[in-house]
Design a protein around this motif. Structure first.
Motif, mmCIF file in Angstrom:
data_model
loop_
_atom_site.group_PDB
_atom_site.id
_atom_site.type_symbol
_atom_site.label_atom_id
_atom_site.label_comp_id
_atom_site.label_asym_id
_atom_site.label_seq_id
_atom_site.Cartn_x
_atom_site.Cartn_y
_atom_site.Cartn_z
ATOM 1 N N ALA A 197 -69.162 -17.384 18.614
ATOM 2 C CA ALA A 197 -69.400 -17.649 20.069
ATOM 3 C C ALA A 197 -70.138 -19.042 20.182
ATOM 4 C CB ALA A 197 -70.366 -16.643 20.571
ATOM 5 N N PHE A 198 -70.811 -19.605 19.404
ATOM 6 C CA PHE A 198 -71.439 -20.857 19.133
ATOM 7 C C PHE A 198 -70.346 -21.750 19.061
ATOM 8 C CE2 PHE A 198 -73.617 -24.256 16.790
ATOM 9 C CZ PHE A 198 -74.553 -24.537 17.310
ATOM 10 N N ARG A 199 -69.711 -21.653 18.120
ATOM 11 C CA ARG A 199 -68.726 -22.680 17.987
ATOM 12 C C ARG A 199 -67.468 -22.947 18.968
ATOM 13 N NH1 ARG A 199 -67.629 -24.777 12.738
ATOM 14 N NH2 ARG A 199 -65.721 -24.804 13.239
ATOM 15 N N LYS A 200 -67.362 -21.812 20.043
ATOM 16 C CA LYS A 200 -66.183 -21.884 20.720
ATOM 17 C C LYS A 200 -66.759 -23.243 21.788
ATOM 18 C CE LYS A 200 -64.563 -17.219 20.807
ATOM 19 N NZ LYS A 200 -64.497 -15.742 21.744
ATOM 20 N N GLY A 201 -67.678 -23.510 21.876
ATOM 21 C CA GLY A 201 -68.331 -24.458 22.799
ATOM 22 C C GLY A 201 -68.375 -25.727 22.345
ATOM 23 N N LEU A 202 -67.868 -25.965 21.178
ATOM 24 C CA LEU A 202 -67.514 -27.231 20.302
ATOM 25 C C LEU A 202 -66.116 -27.802 20.381
ATOM 26 C CD1 LEU A 202 -70.039 -26.395 17.674
ATOM 27 C CD2 LEU A 202 -70.480 -28.000 19.657
ATOM 28 N N ASP A 203 -65.685 -27.998 21.597
ATOM 29 C CA ASP A 203 -64.202 -28.398 21.688
ATOM 30 C C ASP A 203 -64.459 -29.901 22.260
ATOM 31 O OD1 ASP A 203 -61.727 -29.210 22.371
ATOM 32 O OD2 ASP A 203 -61.249 -27.049 23.158
ATOM 33 N N VAL A 204 -63.832 -30.962 21.878
ATOM 34 C CA VAL A 204 -63.748 -32.231 22.467
ATOM 35 C C VAL A 204 -63.053 -32.222 23.786
ATOM 36 C CG1 VAL A 204 -64.327 -33.330 20.400
ATOM 37 C CG2 VAL A 204 -61.922 -33.112 21.010
ATOM 38 N N GLY A 205 -62.034 -31.150 24.096
ATOM 39 C CA GLY A 205 -61.496 -31.405 25.352
ATOM 40 C C GLY A 205 -62.350 -30.817 26.551
ATOM 41 N N LYS A 206 -63.292 -29.838 25.974
ATOM 42 C CA LYS A 206 -64.398 -29.599 27.150
ATOM 43 C C LYS A 206 -65.109 -30.899 27.789
ATOM 44 C CE LYS A 206 -63.377 -25.385 26.558
ATOM 45 N NZ LYS A 206 -62.589 -24.569 27.665
ATOM 46 N N ALA A 207 -65.081 -32.162 26.964
ATOM 47 C CA ALA A 207 -65.999 -33.199 27.579
ATOM 48 C C ALA A 207 -64.924 -34.027 28.313
ATOM 49 C CB ALA A 207 -66.575 -33.752 26.161
ATOM 50 N N ARG A 208 -63.715 -33.659 28.230
ATOM 51 C CA ARG A 208 -62.831 -34.531 29.026
ATOM 52 C C ARG A 208 -62.322 -33.915 30.407
ATOM 53 N NH1 ARG A 208 -59.794 -34.817 24.110
ATOM 54 N NH2 ARG A 208 -60.449 -36.596 22.678
ATOM 55 N N ASP A 209 -62.450 -32.684 30.340
ATOM 56 C CA ASP A 209 -61.674 -32.120 31.735
ATOM 57 C C ASP A 209 -62.743 -31.643 32.651
ATOM 58 O OD1 ASP A 209 -62.887 -29.749 31.006
ATOM 59 O OD2 ASP A 209 -61.125 -28.944 29.628
ATOM 60 N N ALA A 210 -62.195 -31.019 33.720
ATOM 61 C CA ALA A 210 -63.138 -30.626 35.035
ATOM 62 C C ALA A 210 -63.221 -29.269 35.016
ATOM 63 C CB ALA A 210 -62.733 -31.452 36.154
ATOM 64 N N SER A 211 -63.036 -28.373 34.022
ATOM 65 C CA SER A 211 -62.868 -27.335 33.965
ATOM 66 C C SER A 211 -64.264 -26.634 34.542
ATOM 67 C CB SER A 211 -62.286 -26.550 32.752
ATOM 68 O OG SER A 211 -63.331 -26.904 31.779
ATOM 69 N N ASP A 256 -77.971 -40.541 23.195
ATOM 70 C CA ASP A 256 -78.806 -41.093 24.201
ATOM 71 C C ASP A 256 -78.188 -42.031 24.980
ATOM 72 O OD1 ASP A 256 -80.980 -39.242 23.523
ATOM 73 O OD2 ASP A 256 -81.846 -40.590 22.170
ATOM 74 N N ASP A 257 -76.923 -42.380 24.796
ATOM 75 C CA ASP A 257 -76.162 -43.283 25.404
ATOM 76 C C ASP A 257 -75.929 -42.944 26.860
ATOM 77 O OD1 ASP A 257 -74.621 -45.412 26.357
ATOM 78 O OD2 ASP A 257 -73.236 -45.350 24.912
ATOM 79 N N ALA A 258 -76.260 -43.337 28.004
ATOM 80 C CA ALA A 258 -76.172 -42.813 29.180
ATOM 81 C C ALA A 258 -74.838 -43.529 29.899
ATOM 82 C CB ALA A 258 -77.260 -42.847 30.002
ATOM 83 N N SER A 259 -74.295 -44.241 29.119
ATOM 84 C CA SER A 259 -73.086 -44.998 29.853
ATOM 85 C C SER A 259 -71.845 -44.062 30.386
ATOM 86 C CB SER A 259 -72.626 -45.990 29.054
ATOM 87 O OG SER A 259 -71.908 -45.498 27.849
ATOM 88 N N SER A 260 -71.756 -42.932 29.435
ATOM 89 C CA SER A 260 -70.815 -42.068 29.867
ATOM 90 C C SER A 260 -71.487 -40.465 29.759
ATOM 91 C CB SER A 260 -69.626 -42.134 28.917
ATOM 92 O OG SER A 260 -68.827 -40.928 29.287
ATOM 93 N N PRO A 261 -71.136 -39.471 30.982
ATOM 94 C CA PRO A 261 -71.460 -37.993 30.848
ATOM 95 C C PRO A 261 -71.316 -37.571 29.472
ATOM 96 C CG PRO A 261 -70.755 -38.860 32.980
ATOM 97 C CD PRO A 261 -70.403 -39.814 31.911
ATOM 98 N N ARG A 262 -70.135 -37.729 28.911
ATOM 99 C CA ARG A 262 -69.510 -37.051 28.037
ATOM 100 C C ARG A 262 -70.264 -37.352 26.505
ATOM 101 N NH1 ARG A 262 -63.807 -38.148 25.634
ATOM 102 N NH2 ARG A 262 -63.884 -40.305 25.295
ATOM 103 N N ASN A 263 -70.887 -38.446 26.641
ATOM 104 C CA ASN A 263 -71.748 -38.830 25.523
ATOM 105 C C ASN A 263 -72.604 -37.946 25.053
ATOM 106 O OD1 ASN A 263 -70.222 -41.150 25.218
ATOM 107 N ND2 ASN A 263 -71.909 -42.481 25.949
ATOM 108 N N ALA A 264 -73.136 -37.009 25.966
ATOM 109 C CA ALA A 264 -74.415 -35.990 25.815
ATOM 110 C C ALA A 264 -73.700 -34.996 25.365
ATOM 111 C CB ALA A 264 -74.959 -35.783 26.990
ATOM 112 N N TYR A 265 -72.337 -34.649 25.350
ATOM 113 C CA TYR A 265 -71.861 -33.177 25.019
ATOM 114 C C TYR A 265 -71.732 -33.234 23.520
ATOM 115 C CZ TYR A 265 -69.238 -28.970 25.477
ATOM 116 O OH TYR A 265 -68.727 -27.774 25.328
ATOM 117 N N PRO A 266 -72.350 -32.245 22.928
ATOM 118 C CA PRO A 266 -72.533 -32.170 21.321
ATOM 119 C C PRO A 266 -71.222 -32.170 20.574
ATOM 120 C CG PRO A 266 -72.949 -29.758 22.539
ATOM 121 C CD PRO A 266 -72.906 -30.831 23.509
ATOM 122 N N ALA A 267 -70.173 -31.628 21.173
ATOM 123 C CA ALA A 267 -68.847 -31.723 20.573
ATOM 124 C C ALA A 267 -68.396 -33.497 20.094
ATOM 125 C CB ALA A 267 -67.807 -31.245 21.317
#
Length: 509
Positions: free
Chosen positions: A142-156, A484-495
Motif C-alpha cells: 500500500a505504501f508503494r502504490k503512491g510512488l508513481d511519477v504519473g501521480k505528480a503529473r495528472d489532475a486525478s 524544498d524547491d518551490a518552483s513547481s508543486p510536483r517537486n514536493a511529491y516523493p515519487a
C-alpha cells in the motif's frame, strides 16, 4: 556479498587470482550439477550417458582443484580463512565498525510478529514489532502504490496519492521502538528482510502528519520525512558491514568515471534528434506502451517488439555529460547512442574507473515473459549475437571485473521491483557487488528522466565540493534540495525526489 568481501580483501595480487579462480570453479560446478539434474530427469532414450559421465568427471576434478586451492590459501594467506568462512557477528564485533554518528537497525520478519535490533557504538536495544510477514507485505504494498511519477503529473485528485499517515504508522512500528537510541545519529544503516527490502526507509514520516493526503502536492513538502533527520544506507546483510569496511580495498580507480546512456533501442533511429522526436523529451524509465508478454516470442525475447515499446531516453545523454563534467571524466569515457552497447562495455577496461554509470531502462526479472534475469537495456544491435543482444543480464554483469567506488543504476526498478518481498538487491545489483562495486545508487521505482538527471548530477556535485560528507549524505542533500524547491508543486511529491537508495558503503573510508 561474502564473495565480494573476499575479493575486496584480496586486492589485485596473487590472493585475488586464487580467490577468483576458486569462485569461478564453484560457479562452474554448480552449473554442471544443474545440468546433470536436468539430464537424469529425461526419458532413458533421450539421455546421453557419455555426456553425463563427462560432467561428473569434471565436477570431481573441480572438487580436487578447489581442495588444493583451499590448502594453498590456508598456508599462504591465513587471514583469508576468517573472511571466507565467517562466523556470525556479535554486537561487540559490530560496534567498532560503526562511527560515533551511525546507528544500525536489523530486522527479522516472522509469521505473526517481527523484531528490530538497534546498535550504536555506545549501546544496543532489542524490541518486538507488532507486525508479522503478511501484515508487513500488505502495508509495504500500500505504501508503494503512491510512488508513481504519473501521480505528480495528472489532475486525478487524491486518488492513489502517497499516504503520509501510513508512512508515519510504519515509522512508529519499525523505528519508533528504538528511536531513543537511533534518532540523534546522523546516519542510519538499515539491514531489512522480507517485505521490508521493498520499503524506501528514507520516506518514512517521523511525526503525525496534518493530513494523510494533503489537499495540494505542495503539502508533501512539510511532512516530517526521516530523510530530513538522517542519511539512510541499506546493507544486504550484517556481515556486509565488515566486508565493506574491515576488508575493503584501498586502491582507487585511476579514471573518474565511465558511463552508458541514451541507447538506441530502435536501430532505424539514426541520430539523437530522431530519437528525441520519437521518444519525446521526457520519458519515465519504464515500459508502459505494451504488455510485457508481447515481447516474448518462441524461445527468446522479440527484440523488434521490445525496441518499439522502449521509450528513447535522449535526456540521459545530458545527464551523463553533466555528471562527467562534474567529476572530470573525458568525453571518450562517455558512451552514448549506438556506442552504449554490450560490445563497448565488455571490451572496456572497467577496473580502471571509480564510477560506472548506467542511465537507461532496467528490466526486473519477470518484466518480460521468459526472461529469468534482471537486465539493463543497452543499444539493440542490428544483428544480435551471443556477446551483444542488447540486454546486459545479471549473469553477464557478474563476469565483469570492477574496482568501482560505486555503480549508479539510474534506471527503473533496479532495487526491489513492484512486489514487496523482492530482495533488497535485485539479481542485477547483487551481481555488481560480486563484480567489484563497493556501493550502488539504485532506484526503487520507475524514474522520471528529468528528476533522475537533477538528483544524480546534484549528488555528484555535492560530493565533489565536499568529498568528506560521503555518498549517503550527498544523496540526502540532493533530495532535500529537490523537495524544498518551490518552483513547481510536483517537486514536493516523493515519487519525484525520492526514488534513489544508497546500497552498501555510504560513508567515505
Amino acid at each position: 556479498m561474502n564473495k565480494l568481501a573476499v575479493r575486496l580483501a584480496a586486492g589485485s595480487d596473487r590472493l585475488a587470482e586464487l580467490v577468483r579462480r576458486d569462485q569461478d570453479l564453484g560457479a562452474e560446478a554448480e552449473a554442471l550439477d544443474k545440468a546433470i539434474i536436468t539430464a537424469v530427469s529425461k526419458q532413458a532414450g533421450q539421455r546421453d550417458a557419455a555426456a553425463e559421465q563427462r560432467s561428473r568427471a569434471r565436477i570431481a576434478a573441480i572438487a580436487s582443484e578447489r581442495a588444493g586451492l583451499q590448502k594453498t590459501l590456508a598456508v599462504e594467506f591465513p587471514d583469508y580463512a576468517s573472511l571466507s568462512n565467517p562466523l556470525p557477528l556479535a554486537v561487540k564485533d559490530i560496534q567498532p565498525l560503526l562511527s560515533a554518528d551511525e546507528a544500525m537497525t536489523i530486522y527479522s520478519v516472522v509469521d505473526k510478529q517481527s523484531y528490530v535490533i538497534a546498535i550504536t557504538r555506545e549501546g544496543v536495544d532489542w524490541k518486538q514489532v507488532p507486525l508479522g510477514a503478511d501484515a508487513l507485505t500488505q502495508k509495504v504494498s500500500a505504501f508503494r502504490k503512491g510512488l508513481d511519477v504519473g501521480k505528480a503529473r495528472d489532475a486525478s485528485g487524491k486518488s492513489g496519492l502517497f499516504d503520509l499517515a501510513l508512512a508515519h504508522e510504519l515509522y512508529a512500528a519499525l523505528l519508533g521502538p528504538v528511536e531513543a537510541l537511533t534518532k540523534d545519529k546522523r546516519s542510519l544503516l538499515v539491514v531489512p528482510s522480507a517485505a521490508l527490502t521493498a520499503l524506501p526507509f528514507h520516506l518514512l514520516v517521523t511525526e503525525t502528519p496534518q493530513a494523510a493526503i494533503p489537499d495540494k502536492l505542495e503539502g508533501y513538502r512539510n511532512a516530517a520525512w526521516l530523510l530530513r533527520r538522517q542519511a539512510v544506507s541499506v546493507l544486504p546483510s550484517v556481515i556486509s558491514l565488515k566486508s565493506l569496511r574491515a576488508f575493503a580495498r584501498r586502491d582507487q580507480g585511476v579514471k573518474p568515471m565511465t558511463g552508458f546512456g541514451d541507447p538506441v533501442f530502435n536501430p532505424a533511429a539514426e541520430g539523437p534528434a530522431d530519437r528525441r522526436a520519437a521518444g519525446g523529451k521526457v520519458a519515465a524509465r519504464s515500459i508502459a506502451t505494451m504488455a510485457y508478454t508481447d515481447f516474448w516470442r518462441g524461445a527468446g525475447v522479440d527484440r523488434a517488439q521490445l525496441a518499439k515499446a522502449l521509450p528513447q531516453l535522449p535526456d540521459t545523454a545530458d545527464e551523463l555529460n553533466a555528471v562527467a563534467k562534474d567529476v572530470g571524466a573525458g568525453e571518450v569515457d562517455i558512451h552514448l547512442g549506438r556506442d552504449a552497447s554490450e560490445t563497448t562495455l565488455k571490451r572496456a577496461a572497467l577496473a580502471q574507473y571509480s564510477i560506472i554509470y548506467f542511465a537507461t531502462h532496467g528490466l526486473v526479472a519477470g518484466d518480460v515473459k521468459g526472461l529469468g534475469e534482471p537486465s539493463l537495456a543497452l543499444s539493440i544491435p542490428d544483428q544480435p549475437s551471443e556477446i551483444d543482444d542488447g540486454l546486459l543480464t545479471a549473469s553477464e554483469v557478474a563476469q565483469l571485473k570492477l574496482n568501482a567506488d560505486w555503480v549508479v543504476l539510474s534506471a527503473c526498478n533496479t532495487i526491489a521491483g513492484d512486489k514487496p518481498g523482492a530482495e533488497a538487491l535485485s539479481g542485477l545489483a547483487r551481481s555488481f557487488f560480486y563484480a567489484g562495486a563497493r556501493a550502488l545508487l539504485v532506484s526503487h521505482w520507475a524514474v522520471d528522466s528529468e528528476a533522475a538527471t537533477r538528483l544524480t548530477t546534484s549528488t555528484f556535485a555535492l560530493l565533489k565540493n565536499e568529498p568528506k560528507i560521503g555518498r549517503a549524505e550527498a544523496l540526502r542533500r540532493a533530495m532535500l534540495t529537490y523537495v524544498d524547491d518551490a518552483s513547481s508543486p510536483r517537486n514536493a511529491y516523493p515519487a519525484m525526489w525520492g526514488p534513489f537508495a544508497l546500497i552498501g558503503e555510504g560513508e567515505v573510508r
